[in-house]
Design a protein around this motif. Sequence first.
Motif, short mmCIF file in Angstrom:
data_model
loop_
_atom_site.label_atom_id
_atom_site.label_comp_id
_atom_site.label_asym_id
_atom_site.label_seq_id
_atom_site.Cartn_x
_atom_site.Cartn_y
_atom_site.Cartn_z
N VAL A 187 0.85 -1.19 0.00
CA VAL A 187 0.00 0.00 0.00
C VAL A 187 0.88 1.23 0.00
CG1 VAL A 187 -1.75 1.30 1.25
CG2 VAL A 187 -1.84 -1.19 1.25
N ASP A 188 0.62 2.15 -0.91
CA ASP A 188 1.32 3.43 -0.92
C ASP A 188 0.36 4.52 -1.39
OD1 ASP A 188 1.11 3.13 -3.68
OD2 ASP A 188 3.26 2.77 -4.01
N GLN A 189 0.91 5.65 -1.82
CA GLN A 189 0.06 6.77 -2.23
C GLN A 189 -0.80 6.44 -3.43
OE1 GLN A 189 3.34 6.68 -2.43
NE2 GLN A 189 4.00 7.28 -4.50
N ASP A 190 -0.41 5.41 -4.21
CA ASP A 190 -1.17 5.03 -5.39
C ASP A 190 -2.17 3.91 -5.13
OD1 ASP A 190 0.16 6.85 -7.11
OD2 ASP A 190 1.89 5.51 -7.16
N GLY A 191 -2.33 3.52 -3.88
CA GLY A 191 -3.33 2.51 -3.55
C GLY A 191 -2.74 1.14 -3.29
N LEU A 192 -3.45 0.10 -3.72
CA LEU A 192 -3.10 -1.29 -3.44
C LEU A 192 -2.38 -1.92 -4.64
CD1 LEU A 192 -3.59 -3.54 -1.26
CD2 LEU A 192 -5.59 -4.21 -2.61
N TRP A 193 -1.27 -2.60 -4.35
CA TRP A 193 -0.45 -3.24 -5.38
C TRP A 193 -0.22 -4.70 -5.04
CZ3 TRP A 193 2.17 -0.37 -9.36
CH2 TRP A 193 2.04 1.02 -9.27
N MET A 210 9.00 -6.82 -8.12
CA MET A 210 8.10 -6.08 -8.99
C MET A 210 6.80 -5.75 -8.26
SD MET A 210 8.54 -8.24 -12.54
CE MET A 210 8.00 -9.76 -11.78
N LYS A 211 6.10 -4.72 -8.75
CA LYS A 211 4.77 -4.37 -8.26
C LYS A 211 3.82 -4.30 -9.45
CE LYS A 211 5.28 -0.44 -6.14
NZ LYS A 211 4.85 0.71 -5.33
N MET A 212 2.56 -4.59 -9.20
CA MET A 212 1.56 -4.56 -10.27
C MET A 212 0.20 -4.20 -9.70
SD MET A 212 -1.27 -6.31 -11.54
CE MET A 212 -1.19 -8.00 -10.99
N GLN A 213 -0.54 -3.38 -10.42
CA GLN A 213 -1.93 -3.12 -10.12
C GLN A 213 -2.66 -2.90 -11.45
OE1 GLN A 213 -1.46 1.69 -9.24
NE2 GLN A 213 -2.55 0.46 -7.78
N GLU A 258 -11.43 -3.29 -7.72
CA GLU A 258 -12.29 -2.35 -7.01
C GLU A 258 -11.53 -1.08 -6.67
OE1 GLU A 258 -15.59 -3.29 -3.73
OE2 GLU A 258 -13.54 -3.50 -2.97
N ASP A 259 -10.29 -1.23 -6.24
CA ASP A 259 -9.46 -0.07 -5.89
C ASP A 259 -9.15 0.76 -7.13
OD1 ASP A 259 -7.92 1.36 -3.85
OD2 ASP A 259 -6.17 0.73 -5.00
N SER A 260 -8.87 0.09 -8.26
CA SER A 260 -8.60 0.82 -9.51
C SER A 260 -9.82 1.60 -9.97
CB SER A 260 -8.16 -0.16 -10.60
OG SER A 260 -6.83 -0.58 -10.42
N LYS A 261 -10.98 0.99 -9.82
CA LYS A 261 -12.21 1.68 -10.22
C LYS A 261 -12.46 2.91 -9.35
CE LYS A 261 -17.18 1.38 -10.88
NZ LYS A 261 -18.43 0.67 -10.61
N GLN A 262 -12.24 2.77 -8.05
CA GLN A 262 -12.45 3.90 -7.15
C GLN A 262 -11.52 5.06 -7.48
OE1 GLN A 262 -11.98 2.15 -3.25
NE2 GLN A 262 -14.03 1.25 -3.24
N GLN A 263 -10.27 4.74 -7.79
CA GLN A 263 -9.33 5.79 -8.14
C GLN A 263 -9.67 6.42 -9.49
OE1 GLN A 263 -5.15 5.39 -7.15
NE2 GLN A 263 -5.54 3.40 -6.22
N LEU A 285 -7.71 -10.28 -6.47
CA LEU A 285 -7.82 -9.60 -7.77
C LEU A 285 -9.06 -8.71 -7.80
CD1 LEU A 285 -6.86 -9.05 -10.59
CD2 LEU A 285 -7.92 -11.19 -11.35
N PHE A 286 -10.17 -9.17 -7.22
CA PHE A 286 -11.37 -8.34 -7.18
C PHE A 286 -11.11 -7.05 -6.40
CE2 PHE A 286 -15.32 -6.80 -5.34
CZ PHE A 286 -16.15 -6.75 -6.46
N THR A 287 -10.40 -7.15 -5.29
CA THR A 287 -10.10 -5.96 -4.47
C THR A 287 -9.19 -5.01 -5.23
OG1 THR A 287 -10.36 -7.30 -2.48
CG2 THR A 287 -9.26 -5.18 -2.23
N LEU A 288 -8.24 -5.54 -5.99
CA LEU A 288 -7.38 -4.69 -6.83
C LEU A 288 -8.20 -3.97 -7.89
CD1 LEU A 288 -4.40 -7.18 -7.29
CD2 LEU A 288 -4.23 -4.92 -6.22
#
Length: 272
Positions: A54-60, A66-69, A136-141, A131-134
């Motif tokens: 978790v950082d300023q860009d949300g959930l990864w 590596m990181k991915m969202q 959901e977080d992308s949609k909210q942002q 994956l659903f939570t990722l």
Amino acid sequence: MVSEIRLFAEDTYLEKAQSYQAVLSSRGVDVKLDVIDKLNARFLRLNPDLGLCVDQDGLWLSANGMKMQPDWKAETARLKRASLKSEMIARACNLAEKPKLIDATAGLGHDSLLMAHLGGHVTLIERHPILFTLLEDSKQQAASDPFLAKVMQRIDLVFSDSAEYLQQQIEQKTLVDVVYLDPMFPQRDQNQQAIKKQAQVKKQMQLLHLLLPEDGEMDLGDYLLVLAQQISKRVVVKRPRHAVFLNAQQPDHQWQGDACRFDAYFPKMLIE
């Protein structure tokens, strides 16, 4: 399916991390929250196992340095270039008619994002809680982005197994315009030779494959085609160009590209 995972966050983002932890726990994932000094490239290299950050860009999702969202906001440039005439998926899914569409194999949601941008009203189905939570977080942002806000109004996320969801629609006698299928792990080609992978799989797909391992719990989607044909005027299947037909079923029409194709099925009982 992953039932437990570590969640890393700097103290600055502890409250946000606790919120994600609560959401994931409610979806059956045992989350161990670790507060760390610095979430940087060195930390990721020293913690190669699959985890969440978790950082300023949300959930990864993170692993192997590596990181991915899903990062729908990063797709903006592609969306601005897209049009009904230029996108093969638009013709395959008849997006000019602004269809009601179910994406039963959501993945990172990028195809659904494009279809919604081009006029479709898309319901994404995803059964994996992480994956659903990722998604959901992308949609909210994305909903806070001026360019994407209206597109988000045409996207609904549903936390469900796709087969169970489609079966429920059958029982309720629901009819949609399009069901879209893009199985993550395609079958072998017509000569039964394994489809060649790119020399370097994209970072996003590397981590997604770790989260959704090919052996054991992933399916090829054959049965989804059978279910989809009972509720949809058109079923569109995205395939590698030389892959065999889903469920060994000859499509009614095809759109061919250099690397992939779209197979379309028009259920006869729904047309008559």
